[in-house]
Design an enzyme around this catalytic site. Structure first.
Site, PDB file in Angstrom:
ATOM      1  N   HIS A  65       6.055  23.324 -82.100  1.00 29.69           N
ATOM      2  CA  HIS A  65       6.483  22.715 -83.360  1.00 29.69           C
ATOM      3  C   HIS A  65       5.740  23.356 -84.518  1.00 29.69           C
ATOM      4  O   HIS A  65       4.680  23.954 -84.346  1.00 29.69           O
ATOM      5  CB  HIS A  65       6.234  21.201 -83.357  1.00 29.69           C
ATOM      6  CG  HIS A  65       4.797  20.831 -83.155  1.00 29.69           C
ATOM      7  ND1 HIS A  65       4.217  20.812 -81.904  1.00 29.69           N
ATOM      8  CD2 HIS A  65       3.824  20.466 -84.020  1.00 29.69           C
ATOM      9  CE1 HIS A  65       2.956  20.439 -82.006  1.00 29.69           C
ATOM     10  NE2 HIS A  65       2.678  20.237 -83.285  1.00 29.69           N
ATOM     11  N   CYS A 199      -3.760  15.780 -85.935  1.00 32.24           N
ATOM     12  CA  CYS A 199      -3.650  17.158 -85.460  1.00 32.24           C
ATOM     13  C   CYS A 199      -3.274  18.042 -86.644  1.00 32.24           C
ATOM     14  O   CYS A 199      -2.909  17.532 -87.707  1.00 32.24           O
ATOM     15  CB  CYS A 199      -2.609  17.269 -84.343  1.00 32.24           C
ATOM     16  SG  CYS A 199      -0.916  16.929 -84.846  1.00 32.24           S
TER      17      CYS A 199
END
Length: 692
Positions: A65, A199
């Site tokens: 991603h 993250c």
């Protein structure tokens, strides 16, 4: 969620055998659906994100991603592989592949839905249904949540009801009972943990770690409340919940925001993948710390920066306690990198605008009149002056932003004001880039000192917004104006004079050092220090500082270019995945994205890193010896027209690339004793994970 995935974005027979091929296959579906505008540009962004940290998860899941300017709508593509594809998970290949594409400015609603999907991936029933599906339309509907109630769109994941936790916290405050270890009714109160997950991209791992910790808490009979600091923003934990907590878990790969809330609690500080892969262990560790009475004495912890415990989870130390026990040098590096990371966008925007203005109007455009007073729409010089003055305005923020965010990395939001003030004063007294570094460290230290002073409860609410910025700004201002500003300005002038006087062997030696630093960790701390040193000189450019900038960019291009060339001339020495990475490395190297070589260094560090360091040293030395100059802080070969001595500059890059290529081919060839040495296990039969 119907706008995020359709049947056309589902491939139930994904034939790709590598993660790069899988990403390309799914991305091609996105291009066909008009969700991605530039296939290669998007895949380069995916590869850069993958280089930061592998996206494979236990349970056979891969979630490549990224955020990308080549994505025009939040999009999800799903592929199911029969053979399995290696995405770096500890338990083996992944058969469920989700490619998540988010625009650079994705809206919160879409990101919240994507976060809900990330949580559902931790549900075994959901993944089992994906493996059993036979109709792409049904699978797309399942992923959209049309066959099951949609996940709550909230930024906190709880194992119990938060309202109940708040009521219990209030009752304890009123009755004086203890959360753990008391008598009577207090004995029935479960062990309470508050957690923060985050993250780098803030799309997937953040929410998967939250759901994993919550599920483990339910299994252990522990009350876990999680604050997800993701791309869709974050909703702070209720102060009453934090106050009632018995321990804290941070599972993060970016700095935790507002860390001071958790001071005084037992703290387990790990990387985000540890929160996904081993939540039960983290909960057990939190309980042990609480039993031993260990507490976090500082406002928070440093995040790992290119280092860890070797398992890819990013543990901060042997017992997860983080920076409270970290060496001072580690903490200092993290503080400085915090400032540099926020400064770089100003450098890129301002520097490229200034460079473009020179390309249009020549270097004399820097002395043009203000475009606010004189601007002619049809004159190229007016447009060049406009670009130059916008870029100069952006450059004017370099030192204050550097100082402000160094202070922020040390002491969180209350340190921003004194940091920015100190940085502005550094410019006023001509202390420059060095003054900004010192101002940021001073501001952070002063704020940390003020935070340690006990204050009455009635003052705590105004401390971070009024008292601390006021006191710290006054102290930092005094120190910068009266005490340290002038000595630092003298040192800055001496450094400038030294750079301007560099010639012959001195310039070559500096070029060698900068080349080695740029290529050692390829985007890590040493690389950033060398880059920050170079761009700091662009704020007030001199012939010497322009030579330094040229040498730094040239050396930074060598690692990916060398790996690309090596995979082309000696294909059998590299795995199929590495050969595919090599094709992307041509573009990454030409664009001055040193991180393009990280996958090769991760697979074979003992041969790749020394080779590219040697090549970088050759390029840096030659660039300085040739007297090449550069006014743009980025751009790679695309800003060659703005480089002084462009042909010699390209020759320096070619020479360093050739040296690195020859060395890596020789080292790999000497090691290779059997044809299978280039198998899928990596360049030398080992697999090493490097977090950039």
């Amino acid at each position: 969620m119907s706008e995020l995935i359709t049947a056309e974005l589902v491939d139930l027979d994904l034939s790709a055998t590598t993660k790069d091929a899988a990403a390309r296959s799914l991305a091609e579906r996105m291009v066909a659906a008009h969700r991605v505008t530039d296939l290669d540009g998007f895949l380069a962004d995916v590869a850069a994100r993958e280089a930061q940290m592998p996206t494979g998860l236990d349970g056979g899941i891969g979630i490549p991603h990224c955020r990308s300017e080549h994505v025009n709508a939040p999009t999800l593509a799903f592929g199911r592989s029969g053979a399995g594809i290696d995405f770096g998970a500890a338990d083996g290949p992944a058969d469920l592949i989700f490619l998540i594409a988010a625009p650079a400015g994705a809206d919160d609603d879409h990101l919240t839905i994507l976060s809900g999907l990330a949580r559902r991936l931790m549900d075994p029933e959901f993944t089992a249904a994906l493996r059993a599906g036979t109709d792409p339309r049904a699978v797309a509907a399942l992923i959209r949540g049309e066959e099951a109630p949609e996940e709550p769109e909230q930024e906190q994941v709880e194992t119990g009801k938060q309202e109940q936790a708040q009521e219990q916290a209030q009752e304890q405050a009123e009755t004086g009972t203890e959360a753990v270890g008391g008598t009577g009714a207090a004995e029935s109160v479960p062990f309470r943990i508050v957690a923060v997950t985050s993250c780098p991209t803030g799309i997937a791992h953040t929410y998967m770690a939250a759901e994993s910790l919550a599920a483990a808490g339910r299994a252990e009979g522990v009350e876990v409340t999680v604050e997800t600091q993701g791309s869709a923003g974050f909703k702070k934990l209720d102060p009453a919940v934090v106050a009632a907590a018995d321990a804290v878990i941070w599972a993060h790969d970016v700095e935790v925001r507002e860390k001071a809330r958790f001071r005084g609690k037992p703290l387990v500080d790990v990387g985000v993948k540890a929160g996904i892969n081993r939540p039960a262990e983290l909960i057990a560790e939190a309980r042990r710390k609480a039993e031993r009475g260990e507490t976090a004495t500082a406002a928070g912890s440093d995040k790992a920066s290119g280092s860890g415990d070797g398992d890819g989870d990013g543990d901060r130390d042997g017992n997860g306690s983080g920076a409270d026990h970290a060496h001072f040098g580690v903490r200092l590096r993290t503080y400085l990198m915090s400032g540099v990371s926020y400064m770089v966008p100003f450098v890129a925007a301002g520097g490229l605008l200034i460079a473009l203005s020179f390309a249009i109007g020549g270097y004399e455009i820097a002395s043009a009149k203000s475009v606010a007073d004189h601007f002619v729409w049809g004159e190229a010089d007016s447009w060049a002056a406009l670009l130059n003055q916008i870029g100069s305005a952006a450059f004017g923020f370099l030192v204050p932003v550097l100082a402000g965010y160094i202070a922020y990395g040390m002491a969180d939001r209350p340190a921003l004001v004194p940091g920015f003030v100190g940085g502005a004063i550094a410019l006023t007294v001509n202390a420059g880039f060095l003054g900004g570094l010192v101002a940021g460290l001073l501001a952070g230290a002063v704020v940390m000192a003020v935070q340690r002073v006990p204050v009455h409860a009635t003052l705590r609410g105004i401390m971070p917004v009024l008292v601390i910025p006021l006191i710290a700004s006054a102290v930092v201002g005094f120190l910068m104006f009266i005490v340290v500003g002038k000595p630092i300005a003298s040192l800055q002038n001496a450094l400038t004079d030294w750079l301007n006087g560099l010639s012959g062997s001195n310039a070559v030696i500096l070029g060698v050092v900068l080349g080695l630093m740029m290529c050692f960790d390829m985007g890590g701390p040493l690389n950033k220090v060398a880059y920050a040193f170079a761009v700091g000189g662009l704020a007030d450019p001199t012939p010497g500082s322009l030579k330094v900038m040229a040498a730094v960019m040239a050396a930074g291009m060598v690692p990916p270019l060398a790996m690309a060339l090596a995979t082309t001339v000696r294909r059998k020495l590299f795995t199929k995945t590495e050969r595919e990475n090599g094709r992307a490395a041509w573009v990454l190297g030409a664009s001055f994205i040193t991180e393009g070589a990280i996958p090769f260094a991760a697979a074979d560090p003992l041969r790749v890193i020394p080779s590219v360091m040697a090549g970088g040293a050759v390029t840096g030395a030659l660039s300085m010896a040739f007297g090449a100059t550069l006014r743009a802080p980025h751009g790679g070969v695309f800003v060659v027209p703005l480089i002084g001595e462009p042909f010699l500059y390209l020759l320096a890059i070619a020479a360093g690339t050739l040296v690195a290529t020859v060395l890596v081919v020789l080292l790999k060839g000497a090691r290779r004793t059997a044809p299978e040495a280039a198998g899928d296990a990596g360049a030398d039969g080992s697999r090493v994970t490097v977090a950039a």
